[in-house]
Design a protein around this motif. Structure first.
Motif, PDB file in Angstrom:
ATOM      1  N   GLU A  48     -10.188  -7.841  -3.656  1.00  0.00           N
ATOM      2  CA  GLU A  48      -8.991  -7.268  -3.025  1.00  0.00           C
ATOM      3  C   GLU A  48      -8.358  -8.341  -2.152  1.00  0.00           C
ATOM      4  O   GLU A  48      -9.006  -9.313  -1.777  1.00  0.00           O
ATOM      5  CB  GLU A  48      -9.365  -6.071  -2.134  1.00  0.00           C
ATOM      6  N   SER A  49      -7.112  -8.133  -1.780  1.00  0.00           N
ATOM      7  CA  SER A  49      -6.470  -9.055  -0.842  1.00  0.00           C
ATOM      8  C   SER A  49      -6.937  -8.738   0.577  1.00  0.00           C
ATOM      9  O   SER A  49      -7.344  -7.611   0.869  1.00  0.00           O
ATOM     10  CB  SER A  49      -4.953  -8.918  -0.920  1.00  0.00           C
ATOM     11  N   SER A 105     -11.178 -10.490   7.079  1.00  0.00           N
ATOM     12  CA  SER A 105     -10.620  -9.589   6.067  1.00  0.00           C
ATOM     13  C   SER A 105     -10.374 -10.341   4.756  1.00  0.00           C
ATOM     14  O   SER A 105     -10.574  -9.783   3.675  1.00  0.00           O
ATOM     15  CB  SER A 105      -9.348  -8.914   6.570  1.00  0.00           C
ATOM     16  N   GLU A 106      -9.971 -11.606   4.847  1.00  0.00           N
ATOM     17  CA  GLU A 106      -9.796 -12.422   3.631  1.00  0.00           C
ATOM     18  C   GLU A 106     -11.145 -12.657   2.954  1.00  0.00           C
ATOM     19  O   GLU A 106     -11.251 -12.578   1.729  1.00  0.00           O
ATOM     20  CB  GLU A 106      -9.130 -13.760   3.953  1.00  0.00           C
ATOM     21  N   HIS A 161      -5.024  -5.845   1.912  1.00  0.00           N
ATOM     22  CA  HIS A 161      -5.494  -4.528   1.477  1.00  0.00           C
ATOM     23  C   HIS A 161      -6.728  -4.098   2.288  1.00  0.00           C
ATOM     24  O   HIS A 161      -6.868  -2.921   2.637  1.00  0.00           O
ATOM     25  CB  HIS A 161      -5.784  -4.535  -0.024  1.00  0.00           C
ATOM     26  N   ILE A 162      -7.592  -5.044   2.579  1.00  0.00           N
ATOM     27  CA  ILE A 162      -8.758  -4.745   3.420  1.00  0.00           C
ATOM     28  C   ILE A 162      -8.285  -4.278   4.793  1.00  0.00           C
ATOM     29  O   ILE A 162      -8.801  -3.301   5.353  1.00  0.00           O
ATOM     30  CB  ILE A 162      -9.685  -5.980   3.543  1.00  0.00           C
ATOM     31  N   GLY A 209     -12.200  -9.492   1.303  1.00  0.00           N
ATOM     32  CA  GLY A 209     -11.370  -9.306   0.117  1.00  0.00           C
ATOM     33  C   GLY A 209     -11.833 -10.137  -1.065  1.00  0.00           C
ATOM     34  O   GLY A 209     -11.862  -9.649  -2.194  1.00  0.00           O
ATOM     35  N   TYR A 246     -15.659  -1.426   5.588  1.00  0.00           N
ATOM     36  CA  TYR A 246     -14.931  -2.674   5.792  1.00  0.00           C
ATOM     37  C   TYR A 246     -14.782  -2.990   7.277  1.00  0.00           C
ATOM     38  O   TYR A 246     -14.876  -4.146   7.677  1.00  0.00           O
ATOM     39  CB  TYR A 246     -13.558  -2.617   5.131  1.00  0.00           C
TER      40      TYR A 246
END
Length: 179
Positions: free
Chosen positions: A107-108, A98-99, A111-112, A102, A79
């Motif tokens: 995943e959100s 990150s969004e 969370h990432i 995700g 990631y």
């Protein structure tokens, strides 16, 4: 994988790209290549793709994330690599890679980001997260400790066989941030 290749050959071609210095770089298929070496297979099927460094990084991460059994550390580094490649590629102030990651993995974005935080752990503590002796969220909190603090914590863990809970990890994070 070795047994499968021995019995059936390589079922899915690897993905490679040409290197500017000559030869090819494997983007997806490192484990298949290693298994072929162990079996004594000299060649394996590949798809040759034209990819930039960022595109290659994203493809490598996506291919690795399709494996079923990934360690926390493997996901974390995958990631982080993809996050940095997407940020570099997009260059937008309002872009949250990150969004985007995700959304592609279910995943959100938060969370990432927690996974990515694990890459700031020293190896010994990250190994304990992989071994599930330290819970994922506790590991994420411990990643905010500086390297020296993490070394001290690891010495304590090794000497006493006691692993920090989520509450203790959060308290250690706060104490570290308070100086």
């Amino acid at each position: 994988l070795v047994e499968s290749i021995k019995d059936n050959g390589v079922l899915e071609p690897a993905i490679v790209r040409k290197r500017s210095a000559g030869g090819y770089e494997i983007i997806s298929g490192h484990r298949r290549k290693r298994a072929c070496e162990l079996v004594g297979v000299q060649t394996m099927p590949v798809f040759i793709k034209e990819l930039s460094d960022d595109e290659a990084a994203v493809m490598m991460v996506d291919a690795n994330n399709q494996r079923e059994e990934l360690l926390f550390s493997e996901k974390a580094w995958a990631y982080r690599i993809k996050h940095e490649a997407l940020k570099h590629k997009e260059k937008k102030k309002d872009f949250d890679s990150s969004e985007q990651i995700g959304m592609t993995v279910g995943e959100s974005g938060r969370h990432i980001k927690r996974y990515i935080r694990l890459t700031y752990l020293i190896k010994g503590i990250l190994d304990l997260v992989d071994d599930e002796k330290i819970k994922f969220l506790a590991g994420e909190r411990l990643s905010y400790l500086d390297k020296e603090e993490q070394e001290i914590l690891l010495q304590y863990i090794n000497a006493n066989g006691v692993y920090p809970s989520m509450e203790i990890a959060a308290k250690l994070k706060q104490l570290s941030m308070d100086g």
